[in-house]
Design a protein around this motif. Structure first.
Motif, PDB file in Angstrom:
ATOM      1  N   ALA A 199       0.853  -1.192   0.000  1.00 42.52           N
ATOM      2  CA  ALA A 199       0.000   0.000   0.000  1.00 42.52           C
ATOM      3  C   ALA A 199       0.888   1.241   0.000  1.00 42.52           C
ATOM      4  O   ALA A 199       1.787   1.363   0.834  1.00 42.52           O
ATOM      5  CB  ALA A 199      -0.914  -0.012   1.234  1.00 42.52           C
ATOM      6  N   PRO A 200       0.664   2.164  -0.937  1.00 43.54           N
ATOM      7  CA  PRO A 200       1.577   3.298  -1.110  1.00 43.54           C
ATOM      8  C   PRO A 200       1.397   4.408  -0.075  1.00 43.54           C
ATOM      9  O   PRO A 200       0.384   4.479   0.618  1.00 43.54           O
ATOM     10  CB  PRO A 200       1.205   3.812  -2.509  1.00 43.54           C
ATOM     11  N   VAL A 201       2.413   5.284  -0.013  1.00 40.17           N
ATOM     12  CA  VAL A 201       2.354   6.453   0.870  1.00 40.17           C
ATOM     13  C   VAL A 201       2.270   7.723   0.011  1.00 40.17           C
ATOM     14  O   VAL A 201       2.704   7.741  -1.142  1.00 40.17           O
ATOM     15  CB  VAL A 201       3.584   6.541   1.797  1.00 40.17           C
ATOM     16  N   LEU A 213       0.456   6.870   4.986  1.00 38.59           N
ATOM     17  CA  LEU A 213      -0.172   5.766   4.274  1.00 38.59           C
ATOM     18  C   LEU A 213      -1.458   6.266   3.613  1.00 38.59           C
ATOM     19  O   LEU A 213      -2.248   6.980   4.234  1.00 38.59           O
ATOM     20  CB  LEU A 213      -0.504   4.647   5.270  1.00 38.59           C
ATOM     21  N   ILE A 214      -1.669   5.893   2.349  1.00 33.85           N
ATOM     22  CA  ILE A 214      -2.920   6.243   1.671  1.00 33.85           C
ATOM     23  C   ILE A 214      -3.940   5.165   2.023  1.00 33.85           C
ATOM     24  O   ILE A 214      -3.927   4.060   1.461  1.00 33.85           O
ATOM     25  CB  ILE A 214      -2.714   6.357   0.145  1.00 33.85           C
ATOM     26  N   GLY A 250       8.911   9.038  10.906  1.00 35.90           N
ATOM     27  CA  GLY A 250       8.164   9.374  12.126  1.00 35.90           C
ATOM     28  C   GLY A 250       6.658   9.269  12.006  1.00 35.90           C
ATOM     29  O   GLY A 250       5.941   9.401  13.002  1.00 35.90           O
ATOM     30  N   THR A 251       6.167   9.013  10.802  1.00 28.16           N
ATOM     31  CA  THR A 251       4.719   8.882  10.583  1.00 28.16           C
ATOM     32  C   THR A 251       4.088   7.874  11.546  1.00 28.16           C
ATOM     33  O   THR A 251       4.586   6.759  11.690  1.00 28.16           O
ATOM     34  CB  THR A 251       4.453   8.366   9.143  1.00 28.16           C
ATOM     35  N   ILE A 252       2.984   8.283  12.172  1.00 23.15           N
ATOM     36  CA  ILE A 252       2.218   7.354  13.010  1.00 23.15           C
ATOM     37  C   ILE A 252       1.037   6.848  12.186  1.00 23.15           C
ATOM     38  O   ILE A 252       0.231   7.647  11.691  1.00 23.15           O
ATOM     39  CB  ILE A 252       1.701   8.038  14.299  1.00 23.15           C
ATOM     40  N   ASN A 253       0.928   5.542  12.028  1.00 21.98           N
ATOM     41  CA  ASN A 253      -0.161   4.974  11.230  1.00 21.98           C
ATOM     42  C   ASN A 253      -1.429   4.801  12.072  1.00 21.98           C
ATOM     43  O   ASN A 253      -1.351   4.531  13.266  1.00 21.98           O
ATOM     44  CB  ASN A 253       0.269   3.619  10.646  1.00 21.98           C
ATOM     45  N   PRO A 254      -2.588   4.940  11.431  1.00 21.88           N
ATOM     46  CA  PRO A 254      -3.863   4.722  12.144  1.00 21.88           C
ATOM     47  C   PRO A 254      -4.131   3.229  12.315  1.00 21.88           C
ATOM     48  O   PRO A 254      -5.010   2.658  11.664  1.00 21.88           O
ATOM     49  CB  PRO A 254      -4.886   5.374  11.208  1.00 21.88           C
TER      50      PRO A 254
END
Ligand code: PMP
Length: 408
Positions: free
Chosen positions: A144-146, A152-153, A178-182
Motif C-alpha cells: 500500500a503506497p504512501v 499511508l494512503i 516518524g509517521t504514526i499509522n492509524p
C-alpha cells in the motif's frame, strides 16, 4: 517545568558523562537505539552477580530466583502492552526475530496466489521476512503506497485488501519519517475481511502508550533496546488463539513437553516459541526499563517529545536548502531531511565532529527512500532525555555544514 523534570532525568543516564571529540555528547540517534538508565544496567549486573542460573530447570534456589525474575519481567511486559494473558508474551531477540517467527510459523499456511499486504514505509525487517515467506510458499507481496507527506494512503490500503489477502503487516511508527499509522482503523478494516494483522511496534513503544487489546491487533512486535532496555531482547505479543494454532519455529530445550526418537510433543505457550536458554538478563533489564518509563509516565514523555519535535520542525526552516522528508500530520519525535547539494553522510560526519550523533543513510527502508527520490536522509530522533539546547546544537552544527559547503 516539564523541561526541568526531564533535564533532571538525564542524570539517570551515565553515558552523558562522556564527551565526543571534546564536546558534550548530543545523542539524537534514538531511533537506532536508546541510551540506558542506571537502573537497567544495574538490573542486568545484579542478575549476573546474584541470581545467575538457568531458568525453568533446576529445583535449586538460584534457578528458582532466576525463573521468578525472568517470569516477573514477562508480567511487566504483559501490563505494559495490556495483553489479556501472560502466555501471549513471547520473549525473542528483537523486532526482527519476532517478525521472522510469525512469517515462518504462521506463514506455513500460505498458498500460491495468497496475498500478504504491507505498506510502502516498512523497515526491511518487515519486508524481507514476508518476501522469504512468498518465495517459500508462492504467496504474493502487495504494497500500500504512501503520499507525499509520508502518510499511508488508507483508501489504497482498503483497495488492496481483497479476497486473496491472507495477512497484513504494518508499522505503527515509521523509523525513517516518524509517521504514526492509524493502526486501529487498519486492523478493523483487515478484520472485516477476516485477515490477521501484525504491527511492527519498534518505533512506537518508546513514544506512545500501546494497548494491544484496544488496537485489537493479532501480533505486536518490539525491541527492548529502543525502549531504554538492553539489546538482544524483544517481544512478540500474539493472541493466544493464533499462537496456539501455530507450529513452533525453532526446536530445542524448553519448547517441548516430551521427546523420544519417535517424535515429540510441544510445550504450552509461551514456551513453545522460546527454544533454548533465553536472554534472561536481557528480559530482566527490559522489565527494569519498562518500570523506569512507566514511573515517568507516557503522558509526560509524549508532551516533552512533542515539544522537542515542534521546536526542531520550526528550527529546520532556518536552514537554507533543507528539505524535510516526511511531514505527516500525526508524527512521532523524528525529523528526517536532506540538505541541498550536500550528501547525508557528509552532514553526519561534520555533525559528529560537533558531538552531535544522528543517523544518516537509508534507515533500512530503501523502498521508502526510492519513493521520495533520495538515496539517504539525515535523521534526528528524540528521546526523553533530549533537551531544547541539544536541538539548538543540532541546528548550529547544520549552519556550520552550510557554511563549509557554501564556501567550498
Ligand atoms: N522495525 C522498525 C520500524 C525499526 O525501526 C527497527 C529498528 N531500526 C526494526 C524493525 C528492527 O529492530 P531490531 O533491529 O531491534 O530487530
Amino acid at each position: 517545568e516539564l523541561a526541568v523534570v526531564f533535564a533532571r532525568l538525564r542524570a539517570d543516564f551515565p553515558i552523558f558523562e562522556r564527551m565526543v571529540h571534546g564536546k558534550p555528547l548530543v545523542y539524537l540517534d534514538n531511533g537506532a537505539t536508546s541510551q540506558k538508565p542506571h537502573c537497567v544496567i544495574e538490573a542486568e549486573a545484579h542478575y549476573y552477580a546474584r541470581l545467575n542460573a538457568n531458568v525453568h530447570r533446576g529445583v535449586h534456589r538460584l534457578s528458582q530466583e532466576a525463573t521468578d525474575a525472568y517470569e516477573g519481567a514477562r508480567d511487566i511486559v504483559q501490563r505494559f502492552v495490556n495483553a489479556a494473558q501472560r502466555e501471549e508474551i513471547v520473549f525473542v531477540r528483537g523486532t526482527t526475530e519476532a517478525i521472522n517467527l510469525v512469517a515462518n510459523s504462521y506463514g506455513v499456511r500460505f498458498k500460491p496466489g495468497d496475498e500478504i499486504l504491507i505498506t510502502g514505509m516498512e523497515h526491511h525487517s518487515n519486508i524481507v521476512p514476508w518476501q522469504l515467506a512468498c518465495e517459500r510458499t508462492g504467496a504474493v507481496l502487495r504494497v500500500a503506497p504512501v503520499n507525499d507527506r509520508g502518510e499511508l494512503i488508507v483508501e489504497e490500503f482498503a483497495r488492496l485488501l481483497g479476497p486473496r489477502t491472507r495477512f497484513v503487516a504494518v508499522t505503527h511508527v515509521s523509523n525513517a519519517l516518524g509517521t504514526i499509522n492509524p493502526v486501529r482503523e487498519l486492523v478493523a478494516m483487515a478484520h472485516e475481511c477476516g485477515v490477521p494483522v501484525l504491527v511492527d511496534g519498534a518505533q512506537a513503544v518508546p513514544h506512545i502508550a500501546v494497548d494491544v487489546q484496544a488496537l485489537d491487533c493479532d501480533f505486536y512486535a518490539f525491541s527492548g533496546h529502543k525502549l531504554y532496555g538492553p539489546t538482544g531482547i524483544g517481544v512478540l505479543y500474539g493472541k493466544s488463539a493464533l499462537l496456539d494454532a501455530m507450529p513452533p519455529w525453532q526446536g530445542g530445550g524448553d519448547m517441548i513437553r516430551e521427546v523420544s526418537f519417535a517424535g515429540m510433543t510441544w510445550n504450552d505457550l509461551p514456551y513453545k516459541f522460546e527454544a533454548g536458554t533465553p536472554n534472561i538478563a536481557g528480559a530482566i533489564g527490559l522489565g527494569a526499563a519498562i518500570r523506569y518509563l512507566s514511573d515517568i509516565g507516557f503522558d509526560r514523555v509524549a508532551a516533552h517529545e512533542r515539544a522537542l519535535l515542534a521546536y526542531a520542525t520550526e528550527q529546520a526552516q532556518t536552514i537554507p536548502g533543507l528539505r524535510m522528508i516526511g511531514t505527516a500530520r500525526d508524527k512521532a519525535a523524528i525529523v528526517s531531511f536532506v540538505l541541498e547539494d550536500v550528501h547525508a553522510h557528509d552532514v553526519g560526519t561534520i555533525l559528529d565532529l560537533e558531538g552531535v550523533a544522528v543517523r544518516t543513510g537509508h534507515h533500512c527502508a530503501m523502498p521508502l527512500m526510492a519513493r521520495f527520490g533520495v538515496p539517504a536522509t539525515v535523521r534526528a530522533s528524540f528521546a526523553l532525555y533530549n533537551t531544547q539546547e541539544e536541538v539548538d546544537a543540532l541546528f548550529a552544527a547544520l549552519h556550520k555544514v552550510r557554511e563549509i559547503f557554501h564556501h567550498a
